[in-house]
Design a protein around this motif. Structure first.
Motif, PDB file in Angstrom:
ATOM      1  N   LYS A 195     -16.609  13.885  -7.729  1.00  0.00           N
ATOM      2  CA  LYS A 195     -15.650  14.462  -6.792  1.00  0.00           C
ATOM      3  C   LYS A 195     -14.752  13.420  -6.134  1.00  0.00           C
ATOM      4  CE  LYS A 195     -18.606  18.429  -5.711  1.00  0.00           C
ATOM      5  NZ  LYS A 195     -19.327  19.152  -4.620  1.00  0.00           N
ATOM      6  N   TRP A 196     -15.078  12.162  -6.287  1.00  0.00           N
ATOM      7  CA  TRP A 196     -14.283  11.132  -5.626  1.00  0.00           C
ATOM      8  C   TRP A 196     -12.896  11.045  -6.248  1.00  0.00           C
ATOM      9  CZ3 TRP A 196     -18.586   6.835  -5.298  1.00  0.00           C
ATOM     10  CH2 TRP A 196     -19.425   7.132  -4.218  1.00  0.00           C
ATOM     11  N   HIS A 197     -11.912  10.746  -5.422  1.00  0.00           N
ATOM     12  CA  HIS A 197     -10.510  10.716  -5.850  1.00  0.00           C
ATOM     13  C   HIS A 197     -10.243   9.438  -6.657  1.00  0.00           C
ATOM     14  CE1 HIS A 197      -6.129  10.819  -5.612  1.00  0.00           C
ATOM     15  NE2 HIS A 197      -6.227  12.064  -5.177  1.00  0.00           N
ATOM     16  N   LYS A 198      -9.754   9.638  -7.847  1.00  0.00           N
ATOM     17  CA  LYS A 198      -9.532   8.509  -8.752  1.00  0.00           C
ATOM     18  C   LYS A 198      -8.550   7.487  -8.191  1.00  0.00           C
ATOM     19  CE  LYS A 198      -8.132   7.493 -13.537  1.00  0.00           C
ATOM     20  NZ  LYS A 198      -7.585   8.064 -14.780  1.00  0.00           N
ATOM     21  N   GLY A 199      -7.613   7.959  -7.387  1.00  0.00           N
ATOM     22  CA  GLY A 199      -6.556   7.082  -6.907  1.00  0.00           C
ATOM     23  C   GLY A 199      -6.994   6.034  -5.909  1.00  0.00           C
ATOM     24  N   VAL A 200      -8.184   6.196  -5.309  1.00  0.00           N
ATOM     25  CA  VAL A 200      -8.583   5.245  -4.255  1.00  0.00           C
ATOM     26  C   VAL A 200      -9.882   4.504  -4.566  1.00  0.00           C
ATOM     27  CG1 VAL A 200      -7.389   6.563  -2.466  1.00  0.00           C
ATOM     28  CG2 VAL A 200      -9.822   6.990  -2.888  1.00  0.00           C
ATOM     29  N   ILE A 201     -10.482   4.751  -5.733  1.00  0.00           N
ATOM     30  CA  ILE A 201     -11.791   4.134  -5.978  1.00  0.00           C
ATOM     31  C   ILE A 201     -11.708   2.614  -6.113  1.00  0.00           C
ATOM     32  CG2 ILE A 201     -12.954   6.167  -6.890  1.00  0.00           C
ATOM     33  CD1 ILE A 201     -12.310   5.247  -9.681  1.00  0.00           C
ATOM     34  N   GLY A 202     -10.543   2.099  -6.493  1.00  0.00           N
ATOM     35  CA  GLY A 202     -10.379   0.641  -6.521  1.00  0.00           C
ATOM     36  C   GLY A 202     -10.446   0.054  -5.121  1.00  0.00           C
ATOM     37  N   PRO A 256       0.803  -1.234   0.000  1.00  0.00           N
ATOM     38  CA  PRO A 256       0.000   0.000   0.000  1.00  0.00           C
ATOM     39  C   PRO A 256       0.830   1.275   0.000  1.00  0.00           C
ATOM     40  CG  PRO A 256      -0.958  -1.604   1.506  1.00  0.00           C
ATOM     41  CD  PRO A 256       0.366  -2.168   1.041  1.00  0.00           C
ATOM     42  N   ARG A 257       1.997   1.234   0.628  1.00  0.00           N
ATOM     43  CA  ARG A 257       2.844   2.429   0.635  1.00  0.00           C
ATOM     44  C   ARG A 257       3.428   2.693  -0.757  1.00  0.00           C
ATOM     45  NH1 ARG A 257       2.634   0.938   5.898  1.00  0.00           N
ATOM     46  NH2 ARG A 257       2.775   2.664   7.390  1.00  0.00           N
ATOM     47  N   ILE A 258       3.852   1.627  -1.434  1.00  0.00           N
ATOM     48  CA  ILE A 258       4.359   1.800  -2.802  1.00  0.00           C
ATOM     49  C   ILE A 258       3.230   2.293  -3.706  1.00  0.00           C
ATOM     50  CG2 ILE A 258       5.371   0.622  -4.793  1.00  0.00           C
ATOM     51  CD1 ILE A 258       6.693  -1.325  -2.807  1.00  0.00           C
ATOM     52  N   ASN A 259       2.055   1.712  -3.536  1.00  0.00           N
ATOM     53  CA  ASN A 259       0.892   2.100  -4.335  1.00  0.00           C
ATOM     54  C   ASN A 259       0.483   3.542  -4.102  1.00  0.00           C
ATOM     55  OD1 ASN A 259      -0.384   0.590  -6.314  1.00  0.00           O
ATOM     56  ND2 ASN A 259      -1.383  -0.773  -4.858  1.00  0.00           N
ATOM     57  N   ALA A 260       0.649   4.009  -2.858  1.00  0.00           N
ATOM     58  CA  ALA A 260       0.153   5.342  -2.488  1.00  0.00           C
ATOM     59  C   ALA A 260       0.762   6.438  -3.348  1.00  0.00           C
ATOM     60  CB  ALA A 260       0.436   5.604  -1.014  1.00  0.00           C
ATOM     61  N   ALA A 261       2.016   6.250  -3.764  1.00  0.00           N
ATOM     62  CA  ALA A 261       2.664   7.276  -4.590  1.00  0.00           C
ATOM     63  C   ALA A 261       1.873   7.505  -5.874  1.00  0.00           C
ATOM     64  CB  ALA A 261       4.098   6.864  -4.903  1.00  0.00           C
ATOM     65  N   GLY A 262       1.530   6.417  -6.568  1.00  0.00           N
ATOM     66  CA  GLY A 262       0.779   6.549  -7.815  1.00  0.00           C
ATOM     67  C   GLY A 262      -0.668   6.933  -7.609  1.00  0.00           C
ATOM     68  N   ARG A 263      -1.200   6.673  -6.402  1.00  0.00           N
ATOM     69  CA  ARG A 263      -2.604   6.995  -6.140  1.00  0.00           C
ATOM     70  C   ARG A 263      -2.824   8.479  -5.859  1.00  0.00           C
ATOM     71  NH1 ARG A 263      -5.743   2.589  -5.800  1.00  0.00           N
ATOM     72  NH2 ARG A 263      -4.809   0.579  -5.231  1.00  0.00           N
ATOM     73  N   SER A 273       9.814   8.961   3.523  1.00  0.00           N
ATOM     74  CA  SER A 273       9.025   9.851   4.377  1.00  0.00           C
ATOM     75  C   SER A 273       7.864  10.450   3.579  1.00  0.00           C
ATOM     76  CB  SER A 273       9.914  10.952   4.941  1.00  0.00           C
ATOM     77  OG  SER A 273       9.162  11.863   5.696  1.00  0.00           O
ATOM     78  N   ASP A 274       8.160  10.890   2.348  1.00  0.00           N
ATOM     79  CA  ASP A 274       7.101  11.429   1.478  1.00  0.00           C
ATOM     80  C   ASP A 274       6.036  10.373   1.201  1.00  0.00           C
ATOM     81  OD1 ASP A 274       8.339  13.868   1.335  1.00  0.00           O
ATOM     82  OD2 ASP A 274       9.230  13.539  -0.655  1.00  0.00           O
ATOM     83  N   ILE A 275       6.497   9.144   0.896  1.00  0.00           N
ATOM     84  CA  ILE A 275       5.559   8.079   0.558  1.00  0.00           C
ATOM     85  C   ILE A 275       4.685   7.712   1.750  1.00  0.00           C
ATOM     86  CG2 ILE A 275       5.537   5.574   0.114  1.00  0.00           C
ATOM     87  CD1 ILE A 275       7.512   6.064  -2.132  1.00  0.00           C
TER      88      ILE A 275
END
Length: 580
Positions: free
Chosen positions: A359-366, A286-293, A317-319
């Protein structure tokens, strides 16, 4: 929510006893092996002790010779090579693996990676990415974890004078792109023995083939298996056959000598024990994924290829911050979606969920689609607006072919792709309502009621007296666990409460269970049922009941015992009397 227990059909008893005798193991272990088509001592040896020597020859994959030859030419002529991959964990680990392998073989100025922007470019090979390659004199693009359906995009690249090698694992369309090579074990004309590699896995086979051709030491190649293991776990591909071998040794690498980038992610994840597939799925991936999300997948690759500690710490730290933002977005949108469904007059009666909110964030709809599927247990699609279109993710339930259902609505879609249990799709906003109606109709016609009830697959019935240290130790040899090689789930019938059962947790929401079964052969056995505190009174009433569970070691005050991790409890139906 009521759950349906499905007990796997046991093999013939004489086969179980014969294999148990050959292996000198408990019959339940032989039963589990036979269910995995392991029916000889030789196969059991290979399963319990996987070897990298068992990996298939990469040149068995269609087009592998073409891919290696073209890569050799690019390296020899010092061409500029662009590594292009999807923005999820599989794509970013694949890009990192190819980059790290090629870094020592190419001039640093001739090698670069490119992750498309989730919001402006979307999934797969993009025109923007091809234009970037052409404008910056890249003559070869290695595309990984996507591309097998990019027929028009590959043709466009060809017109721009850019060659493409595709490393994908998704199902191809009716025709293949006219790339230099299309590496994909899912190709109908590909005889590669193992079909379920991740996208990173296909990329690994490419560098394995290159190493073999040039007689390079495999030990150097195997240092990349930590990246591959993260992709296998995060992309939820079957952990069988070749994937199981790669995951087994990848976990070793991840635990003993991970690359700097992954080591830094492990540290910020707070993992201080031996890393398992579950740790990758729920903490590292999930942390690696979060960058692209929420930001850019490039940041994930920056970390995965980092070779300087200060830089790695800074990116990690950013991720971690990206991941915190992702979790909040995920939580808020899920709560909003659940409220919409529960307060709607129509939604509860449907067999599907199709929700749209621009308005929903595209990065988390999956992720939201997955959570809604867990909550309401029906095929679910969550859509948002992107570039004037509705785009989203779909998730299915056990046994239902979601991809087929979506394909039956293709005239209403601009684009779609995926597989039986997960898919992505894009459509015009004005087509959402017609799509919702047709999708509901197709699902109603093809799904059965059993599929709409959560299913617990039970591997075997056992008695509490069967739970021994010997059994538990042998079960650990089945790891790494994952799809198609899940942690064994057992069922024990006719148990009853024993001294020590109690509610636990801040709000008494969990159940600490202590039971005996009707054999009374062994002493009491304890287990924990998360979220089952409401069953305490019925458990404590003296009734007999059945339990299904997996086994886990539990350490308390220096004492280690084997604990049942409860999946569900079913109370025995009262016997009918003559009066009733």
């Amino acid at each position: 929510m009521k759950k349906r227990w499905v007990i796997n059909t046991p093999p013939e008893e004489n086969k179980i006893l014969k294999l148990a005798y050959k292996l000198n193991c408990p019959p339940v272990i032989a039963n589990l092996l036979l269910q995995r088509d392991i029916d000889t001592a030789e196969k059991a040896q290979a399963f319990f002790y996987p070897s990298l020597n068992m990996l298939h020859d990469p040149f068995l994959m269609k087009d592998m010779d073409k891919a290696v030859d073209r890569l050799d030419k690019a390296i020899a002529q010092e061409e500029k090579i662009l590594i292009y991959g999807d923005y999820d964990v599989d794509g970013t680990t694949a890009v990192a693996l190819l980059y790290k392998y090629l870094k020592n073989k190419c001039n640093a100025t001739n090698l670069e990676y490119y992750i498309p922007d989730r919001y402006t470019e979307g999934y797969g090979v993009s025109i923007k990415g091809i234009d970037y390659a052409a404008e910056n004199d890249f003559s070869l693009i290695l595309v990984t974890d996507c591309g097998v359906k990019a027929v028009e995009k590959v043709r466009y690249a060809k017109e721009k004078g850019v060659d493409i090698i595709i490393c994908d694992h998704h199902t191809p369309g009716d025709s293949l792109p006219e790339a230099v090579a299309v590496l994909d074990p899912q190709r109908q004309d590909c005889d590669y023995p193992y079909k379920w590699l991740s996208g990173c896995g296909v990329s690994f086979k490419l560098v394995q083939a290159h190493s073999m051709k040039h007689n390079l030491p495999m030990s150097e190649l195997y240092k990349l298996l930590d990246l591959l293991c993260v992709s296998i776990a995060s992309d939820i591909v079957p952990i069988t056959g070749e994937n199981r071998i790669l995951a087994y040794y990848g976990l070793q690498q991840l635990n003993e000598k991970p690359s700097l980038g992954l080591k830094t992610i492990i540290e910020v994840s707070g993992i201080d024990k031996e890393i398992t597939i579950n740790d990758i799925v729920f903490r590292i991936g999930p942390r690696i994924n979060a960058a692209g999300r929420v930001e850019s997948g490039n940041r994930a690759v920056d970390l995965l290829v980092a070779d300087e500690k200060f830089s790695a710490n800074d990116i990690a730290s950013d991720i971690n911050i990206f991941n915190d933002r992702r979790k909040k977005l995920d939580h808020d949108i899920t709560e909003e979606a659940i409220a919409h469904i529960t307060h709607s007059e129509i939604e509860p009666s449907r067999k599907t969920t199709v929700l749209f909110n621009p308005k929903w964030h595209k990065g988390v709809i999956g992720i939201v689609a997955s959570r809604l599927t867990e909550s309401f247990y029906r095929p679910t699609i969550v859509l948002t607006e992107s570039n004037g279109m509705a785009t989203g993710s779909a998730r299915s339930v056990e046994g239902f072919d979601l991809y087929y259902a979506i394909s039956q609505c293709s005239e209403l879609l601009e684009n779609y792709g995926g597989h039986k249990y997960a898919a992505g799709l894009t459509l015009k906003i004005e087509n959402i309502e017609p799509f919702r109606k047709k999708f509901e109709q197709i699902v109603q016609e093809t799904i059965n009621e059993e599929m709409l009830t959560p299913q617990i697959n039970i591997d075997a019935k056992i008695k509490l007296s069967d739970i021994t240290p010997e059994l538990y130790n042998m079960l650990q040899k089945f790891a790494p666990f994952g799809p198609n090689n899940t942690i064994p789930v057992f069922m024990t019938e006719n148990v009853t409460n024993f001294i020590g059962t109690r509610r636990v947790g801040r709000n008494n929401e969990h159940l600490k269970l202590v039971v005996v079964d009707d054999t009374r052969i062994c002493s009491d056995r304890s287990g924990i049922g998360f979220g089952m505190g409401h069953l305490y009174d019925e458990v404590n009433s003296g009734k007999y009941f059945s339990i299904c569970y997996s086994l886990q070691e539990n350490e308390f005050m220096g004492k280690i015992d084997i604990q049942m991790m409860l999946k569900d409890i079913k109370f025995n139906k009262p016997e009918k009397t003559e009066e009733s």
